[in-house]
Design a protein around this motif. Structure first.
Motif, PDB file in Angstrom:
ATOM      1  N   PHE A  41       0.015  -0.160  12.144  1.00  0.00           N
ATOM      2  CA  PHE A  41      -1.339  -0.406  12.637  1.00  0.00           C
ATOM      3  C   PHE A  41      -2.063  -1.477  11.829  1.00  0.00           C
ATOM      4  CE2 PHE A  41      -3.790   1.427   9.193  1.00  0.00           C
ATOM      5  CZ  PHE A  41      -2.950   2.373   8.633  1.00  0.00           C
ATOM      6  N   ALA A  42      -1.557  -1.762  10.630  1.00  0.00           N
ATOM      7  CA  ALA A  42      -2.327  -2.598   9.717  1.00  0.00           C
ATOM      8  C   ALA A  42      -2.099  -4.091   9.889  1.00  0.00           C
ATOM      9  CB  ALA A  42      -2.018  -2.186   8.277  1.00  0.00           C
ATOM     10  N   GLY A  43      -1.252  -4.486  10.808  1.00  0.00           N
ATOM     11  CA  GLY A  43      -1.036  -5.921  11.022  1.00  0.00           C
ATOM     12  C   GLY A  43      -0.376  -6.556   9.818  1.00  0.00           C
TER      13      GLY A  43
ATOM     14  N   LEU B  57      -4.680  14.485   2.428  1.00  0.00           N
ATOM     15  CA  LEU B  57      -3.375  13.848   2.196  1.00  0.00           C
ATOM     16  C   LEU B  57      -3.164  12.675   3.144  1.00  0.00           C
ATOM     17  CD1 LEU B  57      -0.650  16.595   1.672  1.00  0.00           C
ATOM     18  CD2 LEU B  57      -0.847  14.478   0.397  1.00  0.00           C
ATOM     19  N   LEU B  58      -3.693  12.807   4.343  1.00  0.00           N
ATOM     20  CA  LEU B  58      -3.465  11.774   5.353  1.00  0.00           C
ATOM     21  C   LEU B  58      -4.621  10.795   5.460  1.00  0.00           C
ATOM     22  CD1 LEU B  58      -1.842  14.193   7.907  1.00  0.00           C
ATOM     23  CD2 LEU B  58      -0.694  12.416   6.628  1.00  0.00           C
TER      24      LEU B  58
ATOM     25  N   PHE C  89      -7.030  -4.265  12.437  1.00  0.00           N
ATOM     26  CA  PHE C  89      -6.102  -3.128  12.476  1.00  0.00           C
ATOM     27  C   PHE C  89      -5.996  -2.628  13.910  1.00  0.00           C
ATOM     28  CE2 PHE C  89      -5.809  -3.530   8.232  1.00  0.00           C
ATOM     29  CZ  PHE C  89      -6.272  -2.554   7.367  1.00  0.00           C
TER      30      PHE C  89
ATOM     31  N   VAL D 299      -8.641   5.078  11.270  1.00  0.00           N
ATOM     32  CA  VAL D 299      -8.754   3.633  11.543  1.00  0.00           C
ATOM     33  C   VAL D 299      -9.738   3.383  12.694  1.00  0.00           C
ATOM     34  CG1 VAL D 299      -7.492   1.588  12.340  1.00  0.00           C
ATOM     35  CG2 VAL D 299      -6.437   3.123  10.683  1.00  0.00           C
TER      36      VAL D 299
ATOM     37  N   PRO E 114       0.846  -1.200   0.000  1.00  0.00           N
ATOM     38  CA  PRO E 114       0.000   0.000   0.000  1.00  0.00           C
ATOM     39  C   PRO E 114       0.879   1.246   0.000  1.00  0.00           C
ATOM     40  CG  PRO E 114      -0.619  -1.500   1.777  1.00  0.00           C
ATOM     41  CD  PRO E 114       0.659  -2.001   1.213  1.00  0.00           C
ATOM     42  N   THR E 115       0.390   2.303  -0.625  1.00  0.00           N
ATOM     43  CA  THR E 115       1.220   3.506  -0.748  1.00  0.00           C
ATOM     44  C   THR E 115       0.600   4.686  -0.017  1.00  0.00           C
ATOM     45  OG1 THR E 115       0.081   4.086  -2.779  1.00  0.00           O
ATOM     46  CG2 THR E 115       2.133   2.877  -3.013  1.00  0.00           C
ATOM     47  N   GLY E 116       1.423   5.697   0.196  1.00  0.00           N
ATOM     48  CA  GLY E 116       0.919   6.980   0.694  1.00  0.00           C
ATOM     49  C   GLY E 116       0.924   7.122   2.195  1.00  0.00           C
ATOM     50  N   LEU E 117       1.192   6.029   2.913  1.00  0.00           N
ATOM     51  CA  LEU E 117       1.161   6.136   4.374  1.00  0.00           C
ATOM     52  C   LEU E 117       2.580   6.146   4.926  1.00  0.00           C
ATOM     53  CD1 LEU E 117      -1.773   3.693   4.869  1.00  0.00           C
ATOM     54  CD2 LEU E 117      -1.698   5.993   5.803  1.00  0.00           C
TER      55      LEU E 117
ATOM     56  N   HIS F 195      -2.825  -8.148  -4.046  1.00  0.00           N
ATOM     57  CA  HIS F 195      -2.019  -7.264  -4.887  1.00  0.00           C
ATOM     58  C   HIS F 195      -1.004  -8.063  -5.697  1.00  0.00           C
ATOM     59  CE1 HIS F 195      -2.629  -3.267  -2.481  1.00  0.00           C
ATOM     60  NE2 HIS F 195      -3.765  -3.808  -2.885  1.00  0.00           N
TER      61      HIS F 195
ATOM     62  N   GLN G 116      -4.238   9.247  10.953  1.00  0.00           N
ATOM     63  CA  GLN G 116      -4.408   7.827  10.635  1.00  0.00           C
ATOM     64  C   GLN G 116      -5.134   7.122  11.773  1.00  0.00           C
ATOM     65  OE1 GLN G 116      -1.666   9.585  10.323  1.00  0.00           O
ATOM     66  NE2 GLN G 116      -0.511   9.067   8.486  1.00  0.00           N
TER      67      GLN G 116
ATOM     68  N   ASP H  57       3.651   5.052   7.772  1.00  0.00           N
ATOM     69  CA  ASP H  57       3.983   3.717   8.276  1.00  0.00           C
ATOM     70  C   ASP H  57       2.701   2.892   8.376  1.00  0.00           C
ATOM     71  OD1 ASP H  57       4.021   5.255  11.292  1.00  0.00           O
ATOM     72  OD2 ASP H  57       2.956   3.361  11.180  1.00  0.00           O
TER      73      ASP H  57
ATOM     74  N   PRO I 205      -4.989   7.936   1.925  1.00  0.00           N
ATOM     75  CA  PRO I 205      -4.295   6.645   1.896  1.00  0.00           C
ATOM     76  C   PRO I 205      -4.927   5.605   2.823  1.00  0.00           C
ATOM     77  CG  PRO I 205      -2.726   8.430   2.167  1.00  0.00           C
ATOM     78  CD  PRO I 205      -4.078   9.014   2.344  1.00  0.00           C
ATOM     79  N   VAL I 206      -5.437   6.040   3.962  1.00  0.00           N
ATOM     80  CA  VAL I 206      -6.097   5.095   4.875  1.00  0.00           C
ATOM     81  C   VAL I 206      -7.384   4.595   4.234  1.00  0.00           C
ATOM     82  CG1 VAL I 206      -7.066   4.768   7.174  1.00  0.00           C
ATOM     83  CG2 VAL I 206      -5.139   6.308   6.868  1.00  0.00           C
TER      84      VAL I 206
ATOM     85  N   ASP J 174      -9.413  -1.340   0.073  1.00  0.00           N
ATOM     86  CA  ASP J 174      -8.664  -2.450  -0.517  1.00  0.00           C
ATOM     87  C   ASP J 174      -8.904  -3.725   0.288  1.00  0.00           C
ATOM     88  OD1 ASP J 174      -5.197  -2.481  -1.713  1.00  0.00           O
ATOM     89  OD2 ASP J 174      -6.968  -3.678  -2.241  1.00  0.00           O
ATOM     90  N   ALA J 175      -8.778  -3.604   1.594  1.00  0.00           N
ATOM     91  CA  ALA J 175      -8.970  -4.762   2.470  1.00  0.00           C
ATOM     92  C   ALA J 175     -10.407  -5.275   2.393  1.00  0.00           C
ATOM     93  CB  ALA J 175      -8.615  -4.394   3.910  1.00  0.00           C
TER      94      ALA J 175
ATOM     95  N   GLN K 243     -10.475  -8.328   8.606  1.00  0.00           N
ATOM     96  CA  GLN K 243      -9.111  -7.818   8.358  1.00  0.00           C
ATOM     97  C   GLN K 243      -8.972  -6.394   8.866  1.00  0.00           C
ATOM     98  OE1 GLN K 243      -6.180  -8.639   4.936  1.00  0.00           O
ATOM     99  NE2 GLN K 243      -8.216  -8.567   4.025  1.00  0.00           N
TER     100      GLN K 243
ATOM    101  N   PHE L 102      -4.049  10.514  -5.542  1.00  0.00           N
ATOM    102  CA  PHE L 102      -3.987   9.237  -4.832  1.00  0.00           C
ATOM    103  C   PHE L 102      -4.759   8.166  -5.585  1.00  0.00           C
ATOM    104  CE2 PHE L 102      -1.614   9.497  -1.079  1.00  0.00           C
ATOM    105  CZ  PHE L 102      -1.753  10.761  -0.546  1.00  0.00           C
TER     106      PHE L 102
ATOM    107  N   VAL M 283      -4.585  -8.646   1.748  1.00  0.00           N
ATOM    108  CA  VAL M 283      -4.405  -7.527   0.809  1.00  0.00           C
ATOM    109  C   VAL M 283      -3.141  -7.729  -0.020  1.00  0.00           C
ATOM    110  CG1 VAL M 283      -3.940  -5.051   0.654  1.00  0.00           C
ATOM    111  CG2 VAL M 283      -5.653  -5.888   2.246  1.00  0.00           C
TER     112      VAL M 283
ATOM    113  N   LEU N 221      -6.493   1.996   1.755  1.00  0.00           N
ATOM    114  CA  LEU N 221      -6.084   0.765   2.424  1.00  0.00           C
ATOM    115  C   LEU N 221      -7.297  -0.018   2.904  1.00  0.00           C
ATOM    116  CD1 LEU N 221      -3.457  -0.650   3.525  1.00  0.00           C
ATOM    117  CD2 LEU N 221      -4.002   0.407   5.701  1.00  0.00           C
TER     118      LEU N 221
ATOM    119  N   ALA O  26      -0.924   3.336  15.071  1.00  0.00           N
ATOM    120  CA  ALA O  26      -0.824   4.449  14.114  1.00  0.00           C
ATOM    121  C   ALA O  26      -0.185   5.670  14.759  1.00  0.00           C
ATOM    122  CB  ALA O  26      -2.199   4.802  13.571  1.00  0.00           C
TER     123      ALA O  26
END
Lengths: 145, 446
Positions: free
Chosen positions: A66-68, B129-130, B225, B94, A58-61, A77, B90, A63, B133-134, B140-141, B221, B409, A73, B137, B230
Motif C-alpha cells: 500500500f505504501a508505494g 500490534l497492527l 499510499f 491508512v 520500515p519494520t513491523g508490517l 533512512h 492497516q 507487507d 507500525p502504520v 516517518d513519511a 507521500q 515498536f 522515506v 510509517l 493493504a
C-alpha cells in the motif's frame, strides 16, 4: 581433509563502532554481502547487507504494497545510516572456523548459516572468509568435473 | 478472622485452610509482580499448590475456573487472529490518515479514534500490534516525531477497551461474574468513555498538537499510499467482517436469546474457521487450522485458569468474605464510599501491577458485599471496578500489555518511550480520566 586447501576470500574486519554508511559503501564498492566484525582484534560476528537493508526498510508490517515506492522515506533512512553503527546490526551467532577445520564440518556450518564463514587463527584474528562458492569450486575441481 | 469455611480435615499437615491458601495466594501474586518468572507458570504452580495442599479439591478448582471468560477470550482470539491476516487494520489506519489529508493533529485524533474503536471490539494488544507500525510509517513519511502518536494510541487502546464487555479482559471477567451483558457495558460505560476519550485529547493538543507541522510534499507521500493494497485477502475480509458483525449482534441479543458470551464467541470462531476452510484440501485446512490455533495466546489462557483456581482457594477459605466485611466496616457500610475506594484503588494499582489478578480477587469480594449492600447497590461497585482497572492501565508503561507492545515498536524504531517521562505525562492524565469517572459514577449511580 581440512579447509586449509581451499582458497579464502580476503577479508578486512570492521569494528563495532564503524558507521553503517561506511560499511554499506564498502559492500557496494567491493561487491560483497558480508563483512566480519572484530572487537579488540578478535572476531565477534558478521554484518551483512540484509541487516543494513533491514535498518533502511520500515519494520513491523506484514507487507508494504500500500505504501508505494516511499522513495523519500527510504532515502531518508539511508542517509540515517551514518548515525547507526555496526553494533546495532551485528549477528553474533555466526560461527568462525579455524584454519584446520575439517571440510565436512565447514560444509555443515555453511549450509546451516547460509553465509560465508570467517576463518580465524589461534589468536582469533580473521585470516579470510570461506564461501560456499569457494568450497563448491574446490569440490568440483577434486571431482574432476 | 471470621468466616472460615468448613473444610474437610484434608489440608496438608493439618494446617489451617485459611493459612495455607493465603500463603499460596500471596506467594503466587508476589512472584507474578516481580516478573522474574513467566506469570502463567507462576499461576499454574499456585493453582497446583492449592490442590496439592488440600485447600481445594480438583473438582472445586475446576468449578472455580470461569469458563465463560476463558471461552470468550479464546473465541475472540481466534477471530482476531484470522481477521488480522486480511490486512483490515492497516487498511483502516491508512484510510483514516488519508481522510484527514495527513494533517498532523487531525491525523493524531483519527489514529487514536481508530485504535479506540478497534480496541473496544477486538483485542487491545492485536490492535496496537497492527496499528503502531502504520503509525511509525506515516510519521516517518511526514517527518514528525512518532512519540505523540504512540502515546495517543496507548491511551486510546486502554480507553476504548473500557467501553465494552469484550474490550478488555477485566470487563470480560466482571461481565461474566456479575451477569452483565454486552448491552449493559454499552449503556453504562460507553457514554462516559466517549467523554473521557475526548477530554484526553485536549491536553494532548496543548502539549503537542499546536506545534505539529508537516510539509505539503511530505503529506503528498502519505496521500499517495493506496489503502486498497493493504487488503491482502478480500474473501477473508468479507468473511471476517460478516462473522464479527454476527458475533456483535449475538452479544447484543444475548439476553433475550439466553446465550452466554463464550458460546457466541466460540461459535463465531468456529464459523470463521469453517468459512476459511471451505474449498481447500485437507492438508491445507489442517495446516491453516493448526496455525490459527497456534496463534491463540494459550499462555494468557492458562494464566487465567491458574489465577481463577488460586483465587477460588482463598475464596473457599473465607478470606475474601473477610476482606469484603473489612472494607464495608472501613466505609461504615456506605456503598458510595466503597464504590469510590474501589475505583481509585483499582486505578492506582492497575497502573503498576497487572490488573487481571487484582480484578480476579476483587470479584468475589464485591460479590460478598451483596449481602450487606443488597444486589441493587452492587452495580456501581462493578462499574467502579471496571473503570478503575481498565483506565488505570494508562498510568505507567507497565500498566497494560498494549503499552509495552507500543514501547517495543518505539524502541526498535529508534524513538524509545522511557518509563519516567511517560509516567510523568500519563499518570496525571489517567488520574483525570478516573476523576471524570468518579463524577460520572456519583451523578449516575450514587
Amino acid at each position: 581433509m581440512t579447509i586449509a586447501s581451499i582458497a579464502f576470500s580476503p577479508a578486512r574486519c570492521v569494528s563495532s563502532d564503524t558507521p553503517l554508511s561506511e560499511v554499506a559503501q564498502r559492500m557496494v564498492t567491493e561487491r560483497i554481502n558480508h563483512l566480519p566484525v572484530c572487537e579488540g582484534g578478535s572476531y565477534v560476528g558478521m554484518v551483512d547487507v540484509g541487516s543494513i537493508l533491514g535498518v533502511v526498510a520500515p519494520t513491523g508490517l506484514p507487507d508494504l504494497k500500500f505504501a508505494g515506492d516511499m522513495l523519500g522515506v527510504l532515502t531518508s533512512h539511508t542517509r540515517d545510516l551514518a548515525r547507526k553503527q555496526v553494533k546495532d546490526v551485528v549477528t553474533r551467532d555466526t560461527p568462525a572456523v579455524p584454519e584446520n577445520c575439517p571440510l565436512p564440518e565447514a560444509l555443515l556450518l555453511l549450509s546451516k548459516h547460509d553465509c560465508p564463514l570467517a576463518v580465524i587463527d589461534a589468536a582469533g584474528q580473521v585470516k579470510g572468509m570461506l564461501s560456499s562458492r569457494g568450497v563448491l569450486a574446490y569440490l568440483l575441481q577434486q571431482a574432476g568435473a | 478472622m471470621h468466616g472460615a469455611s468448613s473444610h474437610a480435615a484434608s489440608v496438608i499437615f493439618g494446617l489451617s485452610p485459611l493459612l495455607v491458601s493465603l500463603v499460596v495466594f500471596v506467594l503466587t501474586y508476589a512472584v507474578i509482580v516481580t516478573e522474574k518468572i513467566n506469570r502463567s507458570i507462576v499461576a499454574l504452580l499456585g493453582a497446583g499448590l492449592m490442590i496439592l495442599s488440600g485447600a481445594l479439591t480438583q473438582a472445586e478448582a475446576f468449578a472455580g475456573v470461569d469458563f465463560n471468560t476463558i471461552g470468550l477470550l479464546t473465541g475472540m482470539m481466534v477471530i482476531v487472529s484470522i481477521t488480522q491476516k486480511s490486512g483490515v487494520f492497516q487498511y483502516v489506519a491508512v484510510w483514516s490518515a488519508k481522510k484527514v489529508q495527513a494533517k498532523p493533529w487531525p491525523l493524531l485524533m483519527m489514529l487514536a479514534t481508530v485504535t479506540a474503536l478497534f480496541s473496544a471490539l477486538l483485542d487491545n494488544v492485536t490492535t496496537v500490534l497492527l496499528v503502531a507500525p502504520v503509525v511509525l510509517l506515516i510519521t516517518d513519511a511526514l517527518k514528525l516525531s512518532p512519540y505523540p502518536y504512540l502515546f495517543s494510541i496507548i491511551f486510546a487502546s486502554n480507553i476504548g477497551g473500557t467501553a465494552t464487555l469484550i474490550g478488555d479482559p477485566p470487563n470480560i471477567m466482571i461481565g461474566s461474574a456479575a451477569n452483565l451483558t454486552f448491552n449493559d457495558f454499552i449503556v453504562n460505560l460507553a457514554p462516559i468513555i466517549v467523554v473521557i476519550f475526548a477530554l484526553t485529547l485536549v491536553p494532548l493538543f496543548f502539549i503537542w498538537g499546536r506545534k505539529m507541522h508537516a510539509s505539503d510534499e511530505d503529506r503528498a507521500q502519505v496521500l499517495a499510499f493506496n489503502e486498497i493494497e493493504a487488503i491482502t485477502d478480500w474473501r477473508l475480509l468479507k468473511q471476517a467482517l460478516a462473522v464479527i458483525a454476527l458475533v456483535i449482534v449475538g452479544f447484543v441479543l444475548a439476553h433475550p436469546l439466553k446465550l452466554e458470551p463464550a458460546t457466541i464467541a466460540m461459535f463465531g470462531a468456529a464459523l470463521l474457521l469453517l468459512l476459511r476452510a471451505l474449498g481447500k484440501d485437507g492438508e491445507t485446512q489442517s495446516h491453516e487450522t493448526h496455525k490459527t490455533f497456534a496463534e491463540v495466546e494459550w499462555v494468557t489462557i492458562f494464566f487465567f485458569v491458574g489465577l481463577f483456581i488460586v483465587v477460588a482457594g482463598i475464596e473457599k477459605a473465607g478470606a475474601l468474605k473477610w476482606l469484603a466485611d473489612e472494607i464495608v466496616t472501613l466505609t461504615g457500610g456506605n456503598y458510595k464510599a466503597t464504590a469510590m475506594i474501589i475505583l481509585w484503588i483499582s486505578a492506582v494499582l492497575s497502573a503498576v501491577v497487572d490488573n487481571i489478578p487484582f480484578v480476579a480477587t476483587m470479584i468475589p469480594v464485591i460479590q460478598s458485599m451483596g449481602a450487606t449492600f443488597g444486589a441493587d447497590h452492587l452495580m456501581p461497585l462493578w462499574w467502579s471496578l471496571a473503570l478503575g482497572a481498565c483506565l488505570g492501565g494508562n498510568g505507567t508503561l507497565v500498566g497494560a500489555s498494549a503499552n509495552l507492545v507500543v514501547a517495543g515498536f518505539a524502541e526498535r524504531a529508534g524513538h524509545p518511550i522511557r518509563f519516567l517521562p511517560f509516567m510523568l505525562m500519563a499518570f496525571p492524565l489517567m488520574l483525570m480520566s478516573v476523576g471524570v469517572s468518579a463524577v460520572y459514577l456519583y451523578l449516575r449511580y450514587l
